[in-house]
Design a protein around this motif. Structure first.
Motif, short mmCIF file in Angstrom:
data_model
loop_
_atom_site.label_atom_id
_atom_site.label_comp_id
_atom_site.label_asym_id
_atom_site.label_seq_id
_atom_site.Cartn_x
_atom_site.Cartn_y
_atom_site.Cartn_z
N ASP A 190 12.85 3.14 -7.83
CA ASP A 190 13.95 3.16 -6.85
C ASP A 190 14.00 4.48 -6.11
N ASN A 191 13.65 5.57 -6.80
CA ASN A 191 13.70 6.89 -6.17
C ASN A 191 12.73 7.00 -5.01
N PHE A 192 11.48 6.58 -5.23
CA PHE A 192 10.52 6.76 -4.13
C PHE A 192 10.63 5.64 -3.10
N ILE A 212 0.83 -1.20 0.00
CA ILE A 212 0.00 0.00 0.00
C ILE A 212 0.87 1.26 0.00
N VAL A 213 1.92 1.26 0.81
CA VAL A 213 2.83 2.42 0.82
C VAL A 213 3.48 2.59 -0.55
N TRP A 214 3.92 1.48 -1.15
CA TRP A 214 4.53 1.55 -2.49
C TRP A 214 3.54 2.16 -3.49
N MET A 215 2.32 1.68 -3.46
CA MET A 215 1.31 2.17 -4.41
C MET A 215 1.03 3.65 -4.20
N ASP A 216 0.91 4.09 -2.95
CA ASP A 216 0.61 5.50 -2.70
C ASP A 216 1.77 6.40 -3.08
N CYS A 217 3.00 5.88 -2.95
CA CYS A 217 4.16 6.63 -3.45
C CYS A 217 4.11 6.74 -4.96
N LEU A 218 3.74 5.67 -5.62
CA LEU A 218 3.60 5.69 -7.08
C LEU A 218 2.58 6.73 -7.51
N LEU A 219 1.44 6.75 -6.84
CA LEU A 219 0.32 7.61 -7.23
C LEU A 219 0.40 9.02 -6.64
N LEU A 232 0.65 3.73 7.31
CA LEU A 232 1.18 2.37 7.35
C LEU A 232 2.69 2.29 7.22
N LEU A 233 3.36 3.44 7.16
CA LEU A 233 4.82 3.41 7.00
C LEU A 233 5.53 2.62 8.10
N PRO A 234 5.13 2.71 9.36
CA PRO A 234 5.85 1.94 10.39
C PRO A 234 5.85 0.43 10.13
N GLN A 235 4.78 -0.09 9.52
CA GLN A 235 4.70 -1.53 9.25
C GLN A 235 5.28 -1.93 7.90
N ALA A 236 5.66 -0.95 7.10
CA ALA A 236 6.09 -1.23 5.73
C ALA A 236 7.58 -1.60 5.71
N THR A 237 7.89 -2.76 6.25
CA THR A 237 9.27 -3.21 6.36
C THR A 237 9.76 -3.96 5.13
N LEU A 238 8.87 -4.23 4.18
CA LEU A 238 9.22 -5.04 3.01
C LEU A 238 9.07 -4.23 1.72
N ASP A 241 8.43 -3.59 -4.05
CA ASP A 241 8.84 -2.95 -5.29
C ASP A 241 8.99 -3.97 -6.41
N SER A 242 9.67 -5.05 -6.14
CA SER A 242 9.87 -6.08 -7.16
C SER A 242 8.54 -6.70 -7.58
N GLU A 243 7.69 -7.00 -6.60
CA GLU A 243 6.41 -7.64 -6.90
C GLU A 243 5.49 -6.72 -7.70
N CYS A 244 5.38 -5.49 -7.27
CA CYS A 244 4.46 -4.57 -7.92
C CYS A 244 4.91 -4.19 -9.32
N LYS A 245 6.22 -4.09 -9.52
CA LYS A 245 6.73 -3.77 -10.85
C LYS A 245 6.45 -4.90 -11.84
N ARG A 246 6.46 -6.12 -11.35
CA ARG A 246 6.13 -7.24 -12.24
C ARG A 246 4.67 -7.20 -12.66
N ILE A 247 3.81 -6.72 -11.76
CA ILE A 247 2.37 -6.67 -12.05
C ILE A 247 2.02 -5.48 -12.93
N LEU A 248 2.58 -4.32 -12.59
CA LEU A 248 2.20 -3.09 -13.30
C LEU A 248 3.06 -2.89 -14.54
N THR A 249 2.84 -3.74 -15.52
CA THR A 249 3.48 -3.57 -16.81
C THR A 249 2.87 -2.38 -17.54
#
Length: 260
Positions: A246-248, A123-130, A183-189, A194-202
């Motif tokens: 990688d930047n975000f 969720i944190v990755w996605m919100d950084c993307l958006l 959710l940043l405190p729980q976002a330890t992964l 990043d690897s998983e979401c990039k594979r999905i969001l072609t």
């Protein structure tokens, strides 16, 4: 990919905690929806962000209420006694956006409910993307329904599209507001996410999602000559941002380190 279309038949009640006066409304399929209006303050741009953000979240495996196109007839709301609401309804004749109403849901409370590290990181990755500025402790925009976490209200995402100034540069910037994410405190992964979401969001998946946006939402107050050009700009922005994730991710990891 396809979005159902319904016709709004009954205005039930406004949700005044929303700045743009969303409302609970009934449609001709018998279901209730949280209706987001094209005539509200942020107009069609908020609907575009809601649609793209919600469907990207769904693609990444998150629970999002069904999104529908909601047609509002010109005769609808004529008997509404509240002048502010009546003006909003008049300005929103045509195609609006609805999210299936989760009756009995409660606002996510980070103290009462812990989200697992994998989900939090995605969720944190996605919100950084958006560039979603609206998932903080003050306003989590998440619900608990049937003991499961649901994401709602992505209308504040993609804020750059209100002007489109320097949008190609903004595809590569970190997301400074990640430090305020609930959710940043729980976002330890985050690296794994990043690897998983990039594979999905072609790029093709992004193109399919952006392709859901109606042309009529893209031709009003647009800096682009055609709806197709406007749509392609969204695709390019999101695809470039995924490529430069990688930047975000680094910025979010750095922000999380300051919390520990």
């Amino acid at each position: 990919m396809e979005i159902r279309q319904v016709n709004v038949t009954r205005y039930v009640t406004p949700l005044r905690e929303g700045g743009s006066l969303p409302a609970i409304a009934e449609a001709d399929d018998g279901f209730l929806y949280v209706l987001k209006f094209r005539g509200a303050g942020q107009g069609r741009k908020a609907l575009i962000a809601e649609l793209i953000g919600g469907e990207i979240a769904r693609a990444l495996g998150m629970r999002v209420p069904e999104i529908v196109f909601a047609q509002l007839d010109a005769a609808f709301g004529r008997t509404e006694p509240d002048e502010e609401i009546q003006d909003l309804l008049k300005a929103s004749v045509g195609l609006n956006l609805g999210l299936h109403y989760l009756s009995g849901s409660i606002t996510y409370d980070p103290v009462a409910t812990k989200v697992d590290e994998h989900t939090a990181s995605r969720i944190v990755w996605m919100d950084c993307l958006l560039l979603n500025v609206d998932r903080t402790c003050r306003n989590t925009n998440m619900l608990m329904w049937n003991r499961q976490l649901w994401l709602i209200d992505h209308g504040a995402a993609l804020y750059f599209h209100h002007s489109w100034q320097n949008w190609e540069e903004k595809a590569r910037i970190p997301f400074a507001q990640a430090k305020d994410h609930v959710l940043l405190p729980q976002a330890t992964l985050l690296n794994e996410a990043d690897s998983e979401c990039k594979r999905i969001l072609t790029k093709q998946r992004i193109t399919d999602i952006v392709g859901l946006v109606p042309d009529e939402w893209l031709v009003t107050d647009s800096p682009f000559e055609t709806a197709a050009a406007h749509r392609e700009a969204y695709v390019k922005f999101l695809a470039d941002r995924v490529a430069a994730s990688d930047n975000f991710v680094k910025a979010a990891n750095d922000a999380r380190a300051t919390l520990i």
